[in-house]
Design a protein around this motif. Structure first.
Motif, PDB file in Angstrom:
ATOM      1  N   ILE A 184      -6.966   4.687  -5.304  1.00  0.00           N
ATOM      2  CA  ILE A 184      -6.449   3.319  -5.339  1.00  0.00           C
ATOM      3  C   ILE A 184      -6.931   2.676  -6.631  1.00  0.00           C
ATOM      4  N   THR A 185      -5.974   2.170  -7.413  1.00  0.00           N
ATOM      5  CA  THR A 185      -6.301   1.614  -8.718  1.00  0.00           C
ATOM      6  C   THR A 185      -6.513   0.119  -8.606  1.00  0.00           C
ATOM      7  N   GLN A 186      -7.425  -0.382  -9.414  1.00  0.00           N
ATOM      8  CA  GLN A 186      -7.691  -1.812  -9.452  1.00  0.00           C
ATOM      9  C   GLN A 186      -6.387  -2.607  -9.558  1.00  0.00           C
ATOM     10  N   GLY A 187      -6.264  -3.646  -8.744  1.00  0.00           N
ATOM     11  CA  GLY A 187      -5.089  -4.502  -8.808  1.00  0.00           C
ATOM     12  C   GLY A 187      -3.977  -4.095  -7.860  1.00  0.00           C
ATOM     13  N   GLU A 188      -4.127  -2.944  -7.226  1.00  0.00           N
ATOM     14  CA  GLU A 188      -3.075  -2.523  -6.288  1.00  0.00           C
ATOM     15  C   GLU A 188      -3.183  -3.272  -4.968  1.00  0.00           C
ATOM     16  N   LEU A 189      -2.047  -3.417  -4.292  1.00  0.00           N
ATOM     17  CA  LEU A 189      -2.050  -3.868  -2.901  1.00  0.00           C
ATOM     18  C   LEU A 189      -1.476  -2.719  -2.080  1.00  0.00           C
ATOM     19  N   ILE A 190      -2.392  -2.022  -1.422  1.00  0.00           N
ATOM     20  CA  ILE A 190      -2.024  -0.835  -0.647  1.00  0.00           C
ATOM     21  C   ILE A 190      -1.818  -1.247   0.796  1.00  0.00           C
ATOM     22  N   VAL A 191      -0.723  -0.822   1.401  1.00  0.00           N
ATOM     23  CA  VAL A 191      -0.491  -1.131   2.810  1.00  0.00           C
ATOM     24  C   VAL A 191      -0.593   0.155   3.627  1.00  0.00           C
ATOM     25  N   PHE A 192      -1.402   0.126   4.677  1.00  0.00           N
ATOM     26  CA  PHE A 192      -1.481   1.237   5.632  1.00  0.00           C
ATOM     27  C   PHE A 192      -0.546   0.935   6.798  1.00  0.00           C
ATOM     28  N   VAL A 193       0.351   1.864   7.083  1.00  0.00           N
ATOM     29  CA  VAL A 193       1.166   1.753   8.289  1.00  0.00           C
ATOM     30  C   VAL A 193       1.039   3.049   9.074  1.00  0.00           C
ATOM     31  N   GLY A 194       1.444   3.011  10.335  1.00  0.00           N
ATOM     32  CA  GLY A 194       1.388   4.213  11.156  1.00  0.00           C
ATOM     33  C   GLY A 194       1.386   3.811  12.615  1.00  0.00           C
ATOM     34  N   PRO A 195       1.669   4.770  13.498  1.00  0.00           N
ATOM     35  CA  PRO A 195       1.723   4.442  14.925  1.00  0.00           C
ATOM     36  C   PRO A 195       0.383   3.919  15.436  1.00  0.00           C
ATOM     37  N   ALA A 241       7.835 -17.657  12.388  1.00  0.00           N
ATOM     38  CA  ALA A 241       8.028 -18.522  11.220  1.00  0.00           C
ATOM     39  C   ALA A 241       6.751 -18.603  10.385  1.00  0.00           C
ATOM     40  N   LEU A 242       5.622 -18.718  11.086  1.00  0.00           N
ATOM     41  CA  LEU A 242       4.338 -18.823  10.399  1.00  0.00           C
ATOM     42  C   LEU A 242       3.985 -17.523   9.683  1.00  0.00           C
ATOM     43  N   ARG A 243       4.381 -16.419  10.287  1.00  0.00           N
ATOM     44  CA  ARG A 243       4.148 -15.110   9.651  1.00  0.00           C
ATOM     45  C   ARG A 243       4.826 -15.065   8.301  1.00  0.00           C
ATOM     46  N   VAL A 303      -3.415  -3.685   6.434  1.00  0.00           N
ATOM     47  CA  VAL A 303      -2.854  -2.929   7.557  1.00  0.00           C
ATOM     48  C   VAL A 303      -1.846  -3.808   8.274  1.00  0.00           C
ATOM     49  N   THR A 304      -0.691  -3.269   8.573  1.00  0.00           N
ATOM     50  CA  THR A 304       0.292  -4.055   9.317  1.00  0.00           C
ATOM     51  C   THR A 304       1.201  -3.160  10.147  1.00  0.00           C
ATOM     52  N   HIS A 305       1.759  -3.729  11.208  1.00  0.00           N
ATOM     53  CA  HIS A 305       2.804  -3.072  11.985  1.00  0.00           C
ATOM     54  C   HIS A 305       4.173  -3.567  11.538  1.00  0.00           C
ATOM     55  N   ASP A 306       4.160  -4.569  10.663  1.00  0.00           N
ATOM     56  CA  ASP A 306       5.392  -5.272  10.337  1.00  0.00           C
ATOM     57  C   ASP A 306       6.049  -4.620   9.124  1.00  0.00           C
ATOM     58  N   GLN A 307       7.270  -4.107   9.334  1.00  0.00           N
ATOM     59  CA  GLN A 307       8.019  -3.424   8.275  1.00  0.00           C
ATOM     60  C   GLN A 307       8.231  -4.323   7.057  1.00  0.00           C
ATOM     61  N   VAL A 308       8.582  -5.575   7.324  1.00  0.00           N
ATOM     62  CA  VAL A 308       8.905  -6.461   6.208  1.00  0.00           C
ATOM     63  C   VAL A 308       7.650  -6.762   5.391  1.00  0.00           C
ATOM     64  N   GLU A 309       6.531  -6.989   6.074  1.00  0.00           N
ATOM     65  CA  GLU A 309       5.272  -7.196   5.344  1.00  0.00           C
ATOM     66  C   GLU A 309       4.957  -5.987   4.470  1.00  0.00           C
ATOM     67  N   ALA A 310       5.110  -4.799   5.052  1.00  0.00           N
ATOM     68  CA  ALA A 310       4.802  -3.587   4.293  1.00  0.00           C
ATOM     69  C   ALA A 310       5.713  -3.468   3.073  1.00  0.00           C
ATOM     70  N   ILE A 351       9.878   4.336   8.518  1.00  0.00           N
ATOM     71  CA  ILE A 351      10.184   3.274   7.556  1.00  0.00           C
ATOM     72  C   ILE A 351      11.659   2.899   7.728  1.00  0.00           C
ATOM     73  N   GLY A 352      11.910   1.619   7.948  1.00  0.00           N
ATOM     74  CA  GLY A 352      13.293   1.168   8.143  1.00  0.00           C
ATOM     75  C   GLY A 352      13.543   0.885   9.613  1.00  0.00           C
ATOM     76  N   SER A 353      14.351  -0.146   9.883  1.00  0.00           N
ATOM     77  CA  SER A 353      14.597  -0.552  11.259  1.00  0.00           C
ATOM     78  C   SER A 353      16.018  -1.103  11.402  1.00  0.00           C
ATOM     79  N   PRO A 354      16.802  -0.645  12.388  1.00  0.00           N
ATOM     80  CA  PRO A 354      16.513   0.465  13.308  1.00  0.00           C
ATOM     81  C   PRO A 354      16.277   1.773  12.540  1.00  0.00           C
ATOM     82  N   ALA A 355      15.681   2.750  13.232  1.00  0.00           N
ATOM     83  CA  ALA A 355      15.278   3.989  12.570  1.00  0.00           C
ATOM     84  C   ALA A 355      16.479   4.793  12.078  1.00  0.00           C
ATOM     85  N   MET A 356      16.223   5.640  11.074  1.00  0.00           N
ATOM     86  CA  MET A 356      17.252   6.532  10.540  1.00  0.00           C
ATOM     87  C   MET A 356      17.811   7.417  11.669  1.00  0.00           C
ATOM     88  N   ASN A 357      19.136   7.591  11.691  1.00  0.00           N
ATOM     89  CA  ASN A 357      19.767   8.514  12.637  1.00  0.00           C
ATOM     90  C   ASN A 357      19.585   9.946  12.150  1.00  0.00           C
TER      91      ASN A 357
END
Ligand SMILES: Nc1ncnc2c1ncn2[C@@H]1O[C@H](COP(=O)(O)OP(=O)(O)OP(=O)(O)O)[C@@H](O)[C@H]1O
Ligand SMILES: [Mg+2]
Length: 362
Positions: free
Chosen positions: A27-38, A168-170, A192-199, A236-242
């Motif tokens: 992870i490089t300085q200045g990055e914003l890394i998002v962890f997602v996963g079940p 709305a607040l999110r 860390v987030t569960h939210d696709q749009v945040e990620a 990644i993506g919602s609804p999920a890829m077919n």
């Protein structure tokens, strides 16, 4: 400066509960890394190991080239913001924000300057003399973030900081976090987030965790456009890829696939003669389906439509299978219910997987 390097990091909890293995990440300085996963895949565990709140049971964590596995949390220059903002209820916003610096016996002038700066960044000036109970959930979460900013950490860790907020607040707070990051371009953040749009919107790179390891790391649109596996494609993506089964019948710069359910798919994924006859899954995102009169990838009767205003979701019943094929067409298409529809897709939107792995990553 804050570059982070994780090498072969693993975590086994007491009682031999192994939850993470082979975590390699720069992870490089200045990055914003998002962890997602079940849920339960180890996102919080990984964050807590980086913070020093959880022991690293294998591998190394380096901050700016120095191994910090055994360094206590307070020495690491890392601040962590949790899902539930534990503010001191009897202290004002200002007192909450000052607290850590007072404990550290910083001079008052320095404390005031740090609190002023953080309050401006987070637009908390009007609330400095209020108690937490007189704030909204979003304002409280901003105070929690403010408490970490005043300490001027090298690395910020956020564990689902917005998940207690209403929709709305999110959105409002997500945009504030994006602006905050812009004001602190040199700080490194892991989120860390569960939210696709945040990620998708916040990340410079997304790390998809699954099966005790890293499934894929990449810029948000890389993961969306070139997922390395069926798992990442559907995560990644919602609804999920077919995913629809077929067999390769033409190879070269473009690949032709005869679909099991009838029809033909053409993909820009390149293949060689050796791939002839290969059983594959064709992946098409709901938003990439196009209605067609010509060659189709999928044909089916619309079972249910959901008109969301800007788009309509079409659910197709698939014989004997629980997961419906889903299409997402722009505009309102309520009249399609019960009708047979043929769907195709542009070859650059047609993904191909064999044994769960993308043909681009073999
Ligand atoms: N103290 C502990 N002892 C044993 N197992 C633990 C401990 N803490 C967490 N685990 C296990 O480690 C795994 C990862 O947990 P973790 O909290 O890191 O998941 P997560 O990805 O953050 O999940 P969520 O999305 O639900 O927050 C889970 O299976 C969990 O049960
Ligand atoms: Mg968690």
């Amino acid at each position: 400066m804050a570059n982070l390097k994780l090498t072969d990091v693993e975590k086994t909890y007491a009682g031999a509960v192994n939850v993470l293995n082979n975590i390699n990440l720069d992870i490089t300085q200045g990055e914003l890394i998002v962890f997602v996963g079940p849920s339960g895949c180890g996102k919080s565990t990984l964050l807590r190991m980086i913070a020093g709140l959880e022991k690293i049971t294998g591998g190394t964590l380096e901050i700016d080239g120095q191994v910090v596995n055994d360094m206590p949390p307070a020495m690491r220059g890392i601040a962590m913001v949790f899902q539930s903002y534990a503010l001191y209820p009897h202290m004002t916003v200002r007192e909450n924000m000052q607290f850590a610096l007072k404990i550290a016996k910083k001079p008052q002038s320095e404390i005031d300057a740090a609190v002023d700066r953080a309050a401006k960044m987070l637009q908390l000036d009007p609330y400095l003399d209020r108690l937490p109970k007189a704030l909204s959930g979003g304002q409280r979460q901003r105070v929690a973030i403010g408490r970490s900013i005043v300490r001027d950490p090298k690395v910020y860790l956020f564990d689902e900081p917005l998940s207690n907020l209403d929709a709305a607040l999110r959105v409002a707070t997500r945009i504030e976090i994006a602006q905050l990051k812009e004001q602190m371009p040199d700080s490194t953040m892991i989120y860390v987030t569960h939210d696709q749009v945040e990620a998708m919107t916040l990340a410079t790179r997304i790390v998809v965790l699954a099966n005790k390891g890293i499934a894929q790391v990449g810029a948000p649109l890389d993961l969306y456009e070139r997922p390395n596996s069926e798992f990442v494609a559907q995560f990644i993506g919602s609804p999920a890829m077919n995913l629809l089964p077929g067999e390769i019948t033409g190879t070269g710069q473009q690949t032709t696939i005869k679909m099991e359910g009838g029809g033909t798919a053409v993909s820009d994924y390149p293949t060689t003669d050796a791939d002839m006859g290969l059983k594959v899954n064709v992946g098409v995102r709901p938003e990439d389906f196009l209605e067609t009169d010509g060659d189709h990838i999928f044909e089916g009767k619309v079972n249910i439509t959901e008109a969301l205003g800007e788009v309509t979701l079409l659910y197709f019943a698939k014989q004997g299978e629980a997961d419906p094929v889903i299409g997402k067409l722009p505009g309102i298409h309520a009249g399609l219910r019960g009708k047979p529809v043929k769907l195709g897709a542009s070859p650059d939107k047609v993904h191909v997987f064999h044994d769960g792995v993308s043909l681009l990553y073999r």
